[in-house]
Design a protein around this motif. Structure first.
Motif, PDB file in Angstrom:
ATOM      1  N   GLY A   1      -3.599  54.997 -72.761  1.00 12.71           N
ATOM      2  CA  GLY A   1      -3.408  56.055 -73.877  1.00 12.71           C
ATOM      3  C   GLY A   1      -2.174  57.040 -73.264  1.00 12.71           C
ATOM      4  O   GLY A   1      -1.646  57.811 -74.181  1.00 12.71           O
ATOM      5  N   ARG A   2      -1.562  56.770 -72.213  1.00  8.94           N
ATOM      6  CA  ARG A   2      -0.544  57.496 -71.348  1.00  8.94           C
ATOM      7  C   ARG A   2       0.425  56.632 -70.992  1.00  8.94           C
ATOM      8  O   ARG A   2       0.223  55.505 -70.609  1.00  8.94           O
ATOM      9  CB  ARG A   2      -1.146  58.449 -70.538  1.00  8.94           C
TER      10      ARG A   2
ATOM     11  N   PHE B   1       3.591  65.430 -71.118  1.00  9.43           N
ATOM     12  CA  PHE B   1       2.856  64.152 -71.253  1.00  9.43           C
ATOM     13  C   PHE B   1       3.217  63.177 -72.551  1.00  9.43           C
ATOM     14  O   PHE B   1       3.974  63.738 -73.505  1.00  9.43           O
ATOM     15  CB  PHE B   1       1.366  64.400 -71.781  1.00  9.43           C
TER      16      PHE B   1
ATOM     17  N   TRP C   1       1.641  60.836 -75.123  1.00 12.55           N
ATOM     18  CA  TRP C   1       0.286  60.353 -75.530  1.00 12.55           C
ATOM     19  C   TRP C   1       0.836  59.080 -76.502  1.00 12.55           C
ATOM     20  O   TRP C   1       1.670  59.203 -77.673  1.00 12.55           O
ATOM     21  CB  TRP C   1      -0.330  61.240 -76.397  1.00 12.55           C
TER      22      TRP C   1
ATOM     23  N   LYS D   1       0.926  56.378 -79.308  1.00 15.47           N
ATOM     24  CA  LYS D   1       0.625  55.856 -80.672  1.00 15.47           C
ATOM     25  C   LYS D   1       0.624  54.601 -80.768  1.00 15.47           C
ATOM     26  O   LYS D   1      -0.415  54.201 -81.533  1.00 15.47           O
ATOM     27  CB  LYS D   1       1.306  56.718 -81.477  1.00 15.47           C
TER      28      LYS D   1
END
Length: 126
Positions: free
Chosen positions: A56-57, A78, A80, A82
């Motif tokens: 998810g990163r 960061f 993140w 999607k």
């Protein structure tokens, strides 16, 4: 010249679809998921893509340092994840992210706002 591939845990079905450069990399465009703002371009190999899909990163391959880097680990800015999509040729990855802070190493929100080139675009035919 093709480099030796780094070991990867990427799903073999996904890996088989990818069209990589001679150095085993794919361009990865990071885009803000809700505004469509293009933030940056990085490079991913199979393992970086695997890590991006499973953590998810955003994880990229640094061509200069020859190592993986996770966006935000040192800067606190960061990305993140999607969604992740391949283009029609499977040679570019579009990662829609929620960007926290600056995306560019210069501290700017995006890497594409500093040097807009002059363009002489002809008017569309009516």
């Amino acid at each position: 010249m093709t480099s030796t591939p780094r070991p990867s845990r990427l799903d073999p079905e996904i890996a088989a679809r990818l069209k990589r450069s001679s150095d085993g990399l794919l361009p990865a465009i990071a885009q803000q998921y809700d505004t469509g703002e293009v933030l940056m371009l990085g490079w991913m190999d199979d393992e970086a893509l695997h890590r991006t899909l499973t953590t998810g990163r955003c994880t990229y391959w640094s061509r200069s340092r020859r190592e993986y880097w996770v966006k935000g680990d040192t800067s606190g800015h960061f990305q993140w994840v999607k969604s992740v999509a391949l283009d029609c040729d499977a040679d570019t990855v579009l990662v829609k992210v929620d960007q926290v802070g600056a995306a560019c190493h210069t501290g700017a929100r995006t890497c594409f706002d500093a040097d807009v080139l002059p363009a002489h675009i002809p008017a569309a035919d009516q």
